[in-house]
Design a protein around this motif. Structure first.
Motif, PDB file in Angstrom:
ATOM      1  N   LYS A  59       1.103  -1.426   0.134  1.00  0.00           N
ATOM      2  CA  LYS A  59       0.271   0.165   0.002  1.00  0.00           C
ATOM      3  C   LYS A  59       0.736   1.238  -0.164  1.00  0.00           C
ATOM      4  CE  LYS A  59      -3.814   2.157   2.508  1.00  0.00           C
ATOM      5  NZ  LYS A  59      -4.282   2.521   3.345  1.00  0.00           N
ATOM      6  N   ILE A  77      -3.169  -2.581  -5.103  1.00  0.00           N
ATOM      7  CA  ILE A  77      -4.037  -1.756  -4.175  1.00  0.00           C
ATOM      8  C   ILE A  77      -4.261  -0.297  -5.497  1.00  0.00           C
ATOM      9  CG2 ILE A  77      -3.658  -0.011  -2.327  1.00  0.00           C
ATOM     10  CD1 ILE A  77      -2.162  -2.689  -1.188  1.00  0.00           C
ATOM     11  N   SER A 125      -8.201   0.898  -4.793  1.00  0.00           N
ATOM     12  CA  SER A 125      -8.695   1.420  -3.954  1.00  0.00           C
ATOM     13  C   SER A 125     -10.038   2.937  -3.493  1.00  0.00           C
ATOM     14  CB  SER A 125      -7.343   3.227  -3.236  1.00  0.00           C
ATOM     15  OG  SER A 125      -7.120   3.961  -4.607  1.00  0.00           O
TER      16      SER A 125
END
Length: 811
Positions: free
Chosen positions: A555, A577, A581
């Motif tokens: 992340k 990610i 997101s």
């Protein structure tokens, strides 16, 4: 089986012969191998030199002979560690040297060195080296090449008796050992049984003969260079290895001076369509040059430049030649009968002259032969005496694609003309594979350099890569970049320059490019790195055409994308990610990349190397609308449910998925559907819908409590689910159905669930860890589009990342 031939340099030193041993034993683990060896490097020349001393009655032949004995003894002393084997080998080698010593002494006494005796002397080089190699390699069996390589006398030379040799080779190797060692170069006359040979370089030919007779998978020529080069690197330092050649291209390059392999080697394997791979004994990891029937997807018109620097041009001319049938036949017949080879022919369209290129060493003999052949015409004035011009060099540019590329000849001669180089004669066949021309020898180096610059050294499109993550995907990507580096430079004019590599703890940077052969060692020796350092180093380099490649699942690393894109650095992400997101962050990255004119690519976020995201983008860009997505997006879960059977319970399939690298280190990430949800969110967004992960409805097949606690607790409790899964599996089996964990989107509404599909469903036959995506669009409504293939694995994921990198280069 494979045939591996090792040249003199590959058996010429302790280091090289140990490399040979390692290569052979590695190959023999997979299949039987036949190892053909030359004499120790320089020994054949030494055998010739010593025999000439003996013929002249020069007693120094003894010291030269003793030096050869000492060299072989030192080699045996160093590489054979077992005392008994060493003594046995000394007896074998010394017995051969005693025979050779007697022959030399006979030559010394009678001052005569016949062809028969010379051939016998030369045979000892390979007989000695093969004995040493056969003893060095464990469980190797030594064969006597003279028992099956048979020659016949033709036009004063020994030529191969192909039919007899082929039959004898097959008989000799009817029971194939794991490792066979054969001395190259030597044979016997099929009538007199005298020792003969196949000519200098004949060990290559021996290997090709055996490979063809035994229908080998491949013939490997191991030498001291990485393969065929675009030009002679001693003349042109910027020359580089050619990855692939056709048989015709290789033959043309060999005939015009490229000494990588002996030209006759190509024919036997070409007939059988057996590929030849040229590799470097001292750099075995280099892919080398592969020679095969045809080269696919080859856009480069010129493959290489080769030359012969000892050329004499003989011109046969006369007014009586015009329109007279048979003159050229007489020229070439006379030369052939006297063993003179012609490597180039140029004839005027008026037919009043024919120029032929021969080596300087054959020039006087060729002139005499032709003057004798046309003596009557010369006496009457109908023809002129032969005119020979020496001090010349022949250059050839070779490439089968020349026939598909207009203007090659114009570019060639224009380049030479602008450089002040006059072409004395030229020749081009109708196949347009080779354009040959003759220049003065003093202009050879200049000619080679200007042509190499013109045809090979156009400016490259350079991409400077920062690779973050050297786990399974990152390391595979680096391997692929390394393997494709020369290919891309040669055929795509693209140079991939890896200027930064970062692991979870260390990072290395080099504006000129990192050596990919030892980057792991450099990483270990580098200073500890962190996220801030990584960011500052990359931005601080301020290097053009930069691409940040994220092969992590971090992340924190994904949080750097925005600043990189804002600084005109393209981002390629295997990391899911960022794209999964919150929607605003996702769309901001895409819009910023668009505004900055850089790329944000994440194709491998879904389906590893499958072109799913790219296809969706293409459909939308062409005006289509994605109505529904149905997909099996977890290679891990598909593997689990395909493995499930009477003998393999559910808990075992999960364990296998982890052991075989299909699942995340913590399989609960896969079983919880987290990975599938991320992928579905990404596809839905790329399809044009606004969605968050929380919007996806999840209907899971593992109780929620299994995702709490430690990973050890999970593994201990998992078998409790086996009986229930087996009961439900049998029910499905009776119904003719299978489980699939399906991700679904329809008009922006999403869910993931375990579904039972029947034989009529496209997902039913999905095998292994494959993924499948079914797209229903306004255009593909009645018959949805299917994309299917490997959906997991480091190699295919790395290949997908590589493809994204190539898209940045607009390739």
């Amino acid at each position: 089986m494979k045939v591996l031939k090792f040249g003199g340099t590959s058996v010429g030193s302790v280091k090289s012969i140990r490399c040979l041993k390692k290569i052979v034993e590695k190959e023999a683990k997979h299949q039987p191998v036949v190892v053909v060896v030359s004499a120790l490097g320089g020994i054949t020349d030494k055998l010739i030199e010593t025999s000439r001393l003996a013929r002249r009655g020069d007693g120094r032949y003894r010291s030269e002979f003793d030096a050869m004995v000492m060299r072989h003894h030192r080699m045996i002393d160093t590489i054979i560690t077992d005392p008994k084997k060493r003594e046995d080998l000394f007896r074998t080698v010394d017995s051969l040297f005693e025979q050779l010593k007697s022959i030399y002494f006979g030559v010394y006494l009678i001052r005569d060195l016949s062809e028969k005796t010379q051939d016998a002397i030369l045979s000892y080089g390979e007989r000695l080296s093969s004995s040493i190699v056969a003893e060095l390699i464990k469980n190797a069996k030594l064969f006597d090449a003279m028992s099956f390589i048979k020659t016949t006398r033709k036009n004063g030379s020994h030529v191969l008796d192909s039919e007899l040799t082929g039959r004898l080779v097959r008989e000799a190797f009817e029971e194939m050992p794991r490792i066979s060692v054969v001395p190259g170069f030597i044979g016997r006359d099929n009538v007199t049984d005298e020792i003969t040979n196949l000519g200098r370089g004949g060990s290559d030919y021996t290997a090709a003969i055996i490979a063809a007779a035994l229908d080998a998978e491949v013939l490997e020529i191991w030498t001291d260079v990485d393969g065929f080069m675009t030009a002679d690197p001693r003349v042109i330092p910027s020359a580089y290895t050619i990855n692939e050649l056709s048989y015709i291209e290789a033959m043309e390059l060999c005939n015009f001076g490229a000494k990588v392999i002996y030209p006759p080697t190509i024919y036997p394997v070409c007939v059988k369509n057996i590929p030849i791979r040229v590799k470097n004994t001292f750099n075995s990891y280099h892919s080398g040059t592969i020679i095969k029937k045809s080269v696919e997807n080859d856009s480069k018109p010129i493959k290489g430049i080769s030359s012969i620097n000892d050329t004499t041009l003989i011109t046969v001319t006369g007014l009586s030649m015009v329109g007279v049938i048979g003159v050229n036949r007489r020229i070439f017949t006379a030369l052939a009968e006297n063993g003179i080879s012609v490597f180039m022919v140029s004839q005027a369209s008026s037919e009043n002259s024919t120029s032929i290129g021969v080596k300087d060493s054959d020039a006087d003999a060729a002139v005499n032969v032709l003057n004798n052949e046309f003596c009557k015409e010369i006496e009457t004035g109908a023809m002129f005496p032969m005119h020979a011009e020496s001090g010349l060099a022949t250059i050839a540019i070779v490439g089968e694609n020349m026939k598909h590329t207009p203007g090659i000849a114009g570019k060639l001669f224009g380049t030479l003309g602008r450089s002040g180089i006059s072409v004395i004669a030229c020749a081009q066949g109708a196949s347009e594979t080779n354009i040959s021309f003759v220049v003065e020898k003093e202009f050879l180096r200049k000619s080679l350099n200007v042509l190499h610059d013109s045809f090979f050294l156009s400016e490259y499109n350079v991409l400077n890569l920062f690779i973050c993550g050297v786990g399974t995907v990152g390391s595979k990507l680096i391997e692929q970049i390394k393997a494709q580096h020369d290919e891309l430079k040669q055929n795509r004019r693209l140079k991939l320059n890896v200027v930064g590599i970062a692991s979870s703890h260390n990072a290395i940077f080099n504006r000129d490019g990192i050596d990919l052969d030892n980057y792991r060692k450099q990483l270990k020796e580098s200073e500890t790195s962190n996220l801030a350092m990584l960011r500052n180093e990359i931005l601080g380099m301020n290097i053009f055409n930069s691409v940040f490649v994220d092969c992590t699942a971090s992340k924190d690393v994904a949080s750097l994308y925005k600043v990189f894109i804002e600084n005109n650095i393209s981002v390629i992400a295997a990391n899911k990610i960022a794209a999964s997101s919150d929607y605003n962050s996702y769309i901001s990255l895409k819009q910023t990349a668009l505004a900055r004119g850089v790329k944000f690519r994440f194709e491998t976020n879904v389906g590893a190397g499958l072109p799913i995201i790219g296809t969706i983008n293409d459909l939308r860009n062409s005006g289509d609308k994605i109505l529904k997505i149905e997909a099996v997006l977890s290679g891990t879960l598909n593997f689990i449910f395909n493995e499930l059977s009477d003998d393999v319970p559910f808990s075992e399939t999960v364990r296998r998925a982890k052991e075989q690298g299909y699942s995340e280190p913590d399989p609960r990430i896969d079983l919880s559907g987290t990975d599938v949800v991320r992928k579905l969110v990404i596809l839905t967004r790329e399809a044009g819908y606004k969605i968050e992960k929380e919007d996806v409805e999840k209907r899971l097949f593992v109780p929620e409590e299994y995702f709490n606690g430690s990973i050890n607790d999970f593994w201990e409790r998992l078998p409790l689910l086996d009986s229930d899964f087996e009961r439900r599996r049998k029910e499905l089996e009776n119904e003719g159905k299978r489980w699939r964990f399906v991700a679904r989107m329809e008009n922006g509404k999403t869910d993931v669930s375990l579904q039972a599909v029947g034989k009529e469903h496209p997902f039913y036959n999905l095998e292994g860890s494959n993924n499948i995506v079914m797209l229903t669009t306004e255009r593909y409504k009645e018959y949805p589009m299917l994309i299917q293939g490997y959906g997991a694995g480091a190699s295919v994921t790395a290949a997908g990342v590589f493809a994204n990198i190539m898209s940045v280069a607009n390739i």
